[in-house]
Write an enzyme that holds these catalytic residues in place. Structure first.
Site, mmCIF file in Angstrom:
data_model
loop_
_atom_site.group_PDB
_atom_site.id
_atom_site.type_symbol
_atom_site.label_atom_id
_atom_site.label_comp_id
_atom_site.label_asym_id
_atom_site.label_seq_id
_atom_site.Cartn_x
_atom_site.Cartn_y
_atom_site.Cartn_z
ATOM 1 N N ARG A 60 5.252 -0.784 -8.269
ATOM 2 C CA ARG A 60 6.479 -0.328 -8.926
ATOM 3 C C ARG A 60 6.233 1.062 -9.489
ATOM 4 O O ARG A 60 5.504 1.226 -10.469
ATOM 5 C CB ARG A 60 6.894 -1.302 -10.036
ATOM 6 C CG ARG A 60 7.310 -2.666 -9.519
ATOM 7 C CD ARG A 60 8.517 -2.537 -8.619
ATOM 8 N NE ARG A 60 9.142 -3.838 -8.366
ATOM 9 C CZ ARG A 60 10.236 -3.981 -7.690
ATOM 10 N NH1 ARG A 60 10.864 -2.919 -7.188
ATOM 11 N NH2 ARG A 60 10.757 -5.178 -7.490
ATOM 12 N N ALA A 72 13.135 -10.692 -4.647
ATOM 13 C CA ALA A 72 14.453 -10.357 -5.188
ATOM 14 C C ALA A 72 14.989 -9.131 -4.479
ATOM 15 O O ALA A 72 14.248 -8.436 -3.789
ATOM 16 C CB ALA A 72 14.359 -10.089 -6.689
ATOM 17 N N GLU A 88 17.084 -11.264 1.571
ATOM 18 C CA GLU A 88 15.894 -10.836 0.830
ATOM 19 C C GLU A 88 14.729 -11.810 1.014
ATOM 20 O O GLU A 88 13.579 -11.397 1.104
ATOM 21 C CB GLU A 88 16.221 -10.657 -0.648
ATOM 22 C CG GLU A 88 17.090 -9.458 -0.944
ATOM 23 C CD GLU A 88 16.397 -8.117 -0.725
ATOM 24 O OE1 GLU A 88 15.154 -8.060 -0.650
ATOM 25 O OE2 GLU A 88 17.109 -7.107 -0.631
ATOM 26 N N GLU A 92 11.331 -10.368 2.455
ATOM 27 C CA GLU A 92 10.172 -10.270 1.562
ATOM 28 C C GLU A 92 9.099 -11.326 1.811
ATOM 29 O O GLU A 92 7.918 -11.036 1.646
ATOM 30 C CB GLU A 92 10.628 -10.296 0.102
ATOM 31 C CG GLU A 92 11.424 -9.053 -0.244
ATOM 32 C CD GLU A 92 11.546 -8.798 -1.722
ATOM 33 O OE1 GLU A 92 10.964 -9.533 -2.547
ATOM 34 O OE2 GLU A 92 12.241 -7.823 -2.081
ATOM 35 N N GLU A 134 8.838 -6.083 4.435
ATOM 36 C CA GLU A 134 8.935 -5.051 3.401
ATOM 37 C C GLU A 134 7.601 -4.307 3.318
ATOM 38 O O GLU A 134 6.541 -4.912 3.200
ATOM 39 C CB GLU A 134 9.240 -5.680 2.035
ATOM 40 C CG GLU A 134 10.682 -6.056 1.859
ATOM 41 C CD GLU A 134 11.572 -4.851 1.624
ATOM 42 O OE1 GLU A 134 11.178 -3.926 0.893
ATOM 43 O OE2 GLU A 134 12.660 -4.849 2.198
#
Length: 178
Positions: A60, A72, A88, A92, A134
């Protein structure tokens, strides 16, 4: 209540729009409010038959840190919550849920942010053709008790993850293991 006097958009990005409003307070004074508009998001607590929660470890940038989180994502324009959840989950963790159950919807930071986060327990998982794609995500299966322990120790700090794990660990939702 506060009454808006004027509003102007100061930033419009792919995920958020920021506006600054001048408002009249009940006292007659004025104040400035900075409001971040967000379409909303869905978070999933994907539970395997073995009682594991499928989590993701991801970097992040805002925190310059790697976090362990529930999968999420942001609801896309025209997409409903269930469509977002399945998309998602596939992107993910490479899964699709046969059964979903709403746990809670919450506002992460209502002082300046319009986002609502919808949290669901997901069971009857089956591999999805998309497979986890992802970039930079690592799928981390954790026994539910260990995920709960990592919340208690402070290792898991992300709000949606803390809320979802605690609700499922406490037996909320019919699809949650008891």
């Amino acid at each position: 209540m506060e009454r808006p006097i004027r509003s102007r958009t100061v930033f419009e990005g792919r995920v958020v729009r920021v506006r600054v409003e001048e408002v009249a307070l009940p006292s007659g004074r004025t104040a400035t409010r900075e409001i971040v508009e967000h379409r909303g998001a869905v978070a999933m607590v994907p539970l395997t038959p073995a009682g594991e929660v499928l989590m993701v470890r991801q970097y992040r940038r805002a925190l310059d840190a790697w976090l362990l989180e529930l999968p999420a994502g942001t609801i896309e324009p025209g997409e409903d919550v269930t469509e977002c959840l399945q998309r998602e989950l596939a992107e993910e963790v490479g899964m699709q849920a046969g059964r979903i159950e709403h746990l809670i919807t919450f506002f992460p930071s209502p002082g300046f942010l319009t986002e609502r986060v919808h949290v669901y327990a997901c069971t009857d998982l089956r591999p999805h053709r998309l497979a986890a794609e992802e970039e930079g995500l690592e799928v981390v299966p954790l026994p539910l008790a260990e995920a709960r322990s990592r919340v208690d120790s402070g290792e898991i700090q992300d709000a949606k993850s803390v809320i979802g794990i605690l609700l499922v660990a406490e037996g909320h939702g019919r699809s949650a293991p008891r």
